[in-house]
Design a protein around this motif. Structure first.
Motif, short mmCIF file in Angstrom:
data_model
loop_
_atom_site.label_atom_id
_atom_site.label_comp_id
_atom_site.label_asym_id
_atom_site.label_seq_id
_atom_site.Cartn_x
_atom_site.Cartn_y
_atom_site.Cartn_z
N TYR A 1 10.40 8.25 22.96
CA TYR A 1 11.63 7.47 22.89
C TYR A 1 12.67 8.04 23.84
O TYR A 1 12.58 9.19 24.26
CB TYR A 1 12.17 7.42 21.46
CG TYR A 1 12.84 8.70 21.01
CD1 TYR A 1 14.23 8.85 21.09
CD2 TYR A 1 12.10 9.75 20.49
CE1 TYR A 1 14.84 10.03 20.69
CE2 TYR A 1 12.70 10.91 20.09
CZ TYR A 1 14.08 11.05 20.19
OH TYR A 1 14.68 12.22 19.80
N SER A 2 13.67 7.25 24.13
CA SER A 2 14.75 7.67 25.01
C SER A 2 15.87 8.27 24.16
O SER A 2 16.41 7.58 23.30
CB SER A 2 15.29 6.46 25.78
OG SER A 2 16.49 6.80 26.46
N LEU B 1 10.62 6.64 30.21
CA LEU B 1 10.23 7.36 29.01
C LEU B 1 9.37 8.58 29.35
O LEU B 1 9.50 9.63 28.72
CB LEU B 1 9.49 6.45 28.04
CG LEU B 1 10.35 5.41 27.33
CD1 LEU B 1 9.47 4.49 26.49
CD2 LEU B 1 11.41 6.07 26.47
N THR B 2 8.51 8.46 30.33
CA THR B 2 7.67 9.58 30.73
C THR B 2 8.52 10.69 31.33
O THR B 2 8.30 11.87 31.06
CB THR B 2 6.61 9.13 31.75
OG1 THR B 2 5.80 8.12 31.13
CG2 THR B 2 5.73 10.28 32.20
N ARG B 3 9.52 10.31 32.11
CA ARG B 3 10.37 11.28 32.79
C ARG B 3 11.41 11.90 31.86
O ARG B 3 11.57 13.11 31.82
CB ARG B 3 11.05 10.61 33.99
CG ARG B 3 11.80 11.57 34.90
CD ARG B 3 12.50 10.85 36.03
NE ARG B 3 13.51 9.96 35.48
CZ ARG B 3 13.65 8.67 35.80
NH1 ARG B 3 12.84 8.13 36.67
NH2 ARG B 3 14.59 7.94 35.27
N ARG C 1 11.58 11.79 24.85
CA ARG C 1 11.14 12.84 23.93
C ARG C 1 9.91 12.35 23.18
O ARG C 1 9.84 11.19 22.79
CB ARG C 1 12.23 13.15 22.92
CG ARG C 1 13.46 13.73 23.55
CD ARG C 1 13.79 15.05 22.89
NE ARG C 1 14.84 15.71 23.63
CZ ARG C 1 16.04 15.95 23.15
NH1 ARG C 1 16.34 15.59 21.93
NH2 ARG C 1 16.93 16.56 23.88
N ARG C 2 8.99 13.26 22.96
CA ARG C 2 7.77 12.91 22.25
C ARG C 2 7.88 13.40 20.80
O ARG C 2 8.20 14.56 20.56
CB ARG C 2 6.57 13.54 22.93
CG ARG C 2 5.28 13.02 22.39
CD ARG C 2 4.11 13.48 23.19
NE ARG C 2 2.91 12.90 22.58
CZ ARG C 2 1.75 12.90 23.13
NH1 ARG C 2 1.57 13.43 24.31
NH2 ARG C 2 0.73 12.36 22.52
N ASP D 1 16.47 3.22 20.47
CA ASP D 1 15.78 1.96 20.17
C ASP D 1 14.75 1.62 21.23
O ASP D 1 13.95 0.71 21.04
CB ASP D 1 16.79 0.82 20.04
CG ASP D 1 17.66 1.00 18.79
OD1 ASP D 1 17.20 1.65 17.83
OD2 ASP D 1 18.80 0.50 18.79
N VAL D 2 14.77 2.32 22.36
CA VAL D 2 13.76 2.14 23.40
C VAL D 2 12.66 3.16 23.14
O VAL D 2 12.80 4.34 23.45
CB VAL D 2 14.36 2.31 24.82
CG1 VAL D 2 13.28 2.17 25.87
CG2 VAL D 2 15.47 1.32 25.06
N ALA D 3 11.60 2.69 22.52
CA ALA D 3 10.50 3.58 22.15
C ALA D 3 9.18 2.85 22.34
O ALA D 3 9.10 1.63 22.23
CB ALA D 3 10.65 4.03 20.70
N ARG D 4 8.14 3.61 22.63
CA ARG D 4 6.81 3.07 22.81
C ARG D 4 5.80 4.05 22.21
O ARG D 4 6.04 5.25 22.16
CB ARG D 4 6.45 2.89 24.29
CG ARG D 4 7.36 1.97 25.08
CD ARG D 4 7.15 0.53 24.69
NE ARG D 4 7.83 -0.37 25.59
CZ ARG D 4 9.08 -0.80 25.45
NH1 ARG D 4 9.81 -0.37 24.45
NH2 ARG D 4 9.61 -1.65 26.30
N ILE D 5 4.65 3.52 21.82
CA ILE D 5 3.54 4.39 21.44
C ILE D 5 3.12 5.11 22.71
O ILE D 5 2.96 4.50 23.76
CB ILE D 5 2.39 3.57 20.83
CG1 ILE D 5 2.86 2.91 19.53
CG2 ILE D 5 1.18 4.45 20.60
CD1 ILE D 5 1.86 1.93 18.95
#
Length: 139
Positions: free
Chosen positions: A88-89, A26-28, A31-32, A94-98
């Motif tokens: 999120y990706s 997600l970092t690489r 999208r934010r 559906d792969v998302a994190r705060i």
């Protein structure tokens, strides 16, 4: 019992490794965007108690809304209606994190450390290195 501790420690460690890879991806490639806490759901946690987890909604680059459960509990810091950064990706929305980099790093580190610690305790008890009975008597 020590084999169970080793197995649980290994599972916790593997979940920490998985989360580390998700965070890195997600970092690489993520999208934010801004997310919104829409509600809190309660879940049972080990030990017989329950915890509340924020349900976060965000809109991807194509205008499609998505919802996910926060991986950490706590109502006070994530109030309903509160905005927060989400990563999120694009390939898998559906792969998302705060997106709280420092806290995410600490959380993954804590999971990895806890898994290794539990595994080692089980291993030492199983192998007889540590009996858990304290200092030997008669010395």
């Amino acid at each position: 019992m020590s084999l169970i501790e080793m197995a649980v420690g290994f599972i916790i460690f593997c979940s920490g490794i998985h989360e580390a890879f998700v965070q890195r991806r997600l970092t690489r490639d993520g999208r934010r965007v801004r997310g919104l806490v829409v509600r809190h759901d309660s879940r049972s946690i080990p030990g017989g108690s329950s915890a509340s987890f924020a349900v976060v909604e965000f809109v991807d680059a194509w205008g499609v809304p998505h919802t996910f459960h926060s991986r950490s509990s706590g109502i006070g810091k994530l109030p309903v209606g509160g905005e927060l950064p989400v990563r999120y990706s694009p390939a898998e929305p559906d792969v998302a994190r705060i997106d709280r980099t420092g806290k995410n790093f600490l959380k993954v580190g804590f999971i990895l450390f806890g898994g290794v610690w539990l595994f080692l305790v089980g291993f030492f008890v199983y192998s007889g290195i540590w009996t858990g009975s304290g200092t030997p008597h008669g010395r």
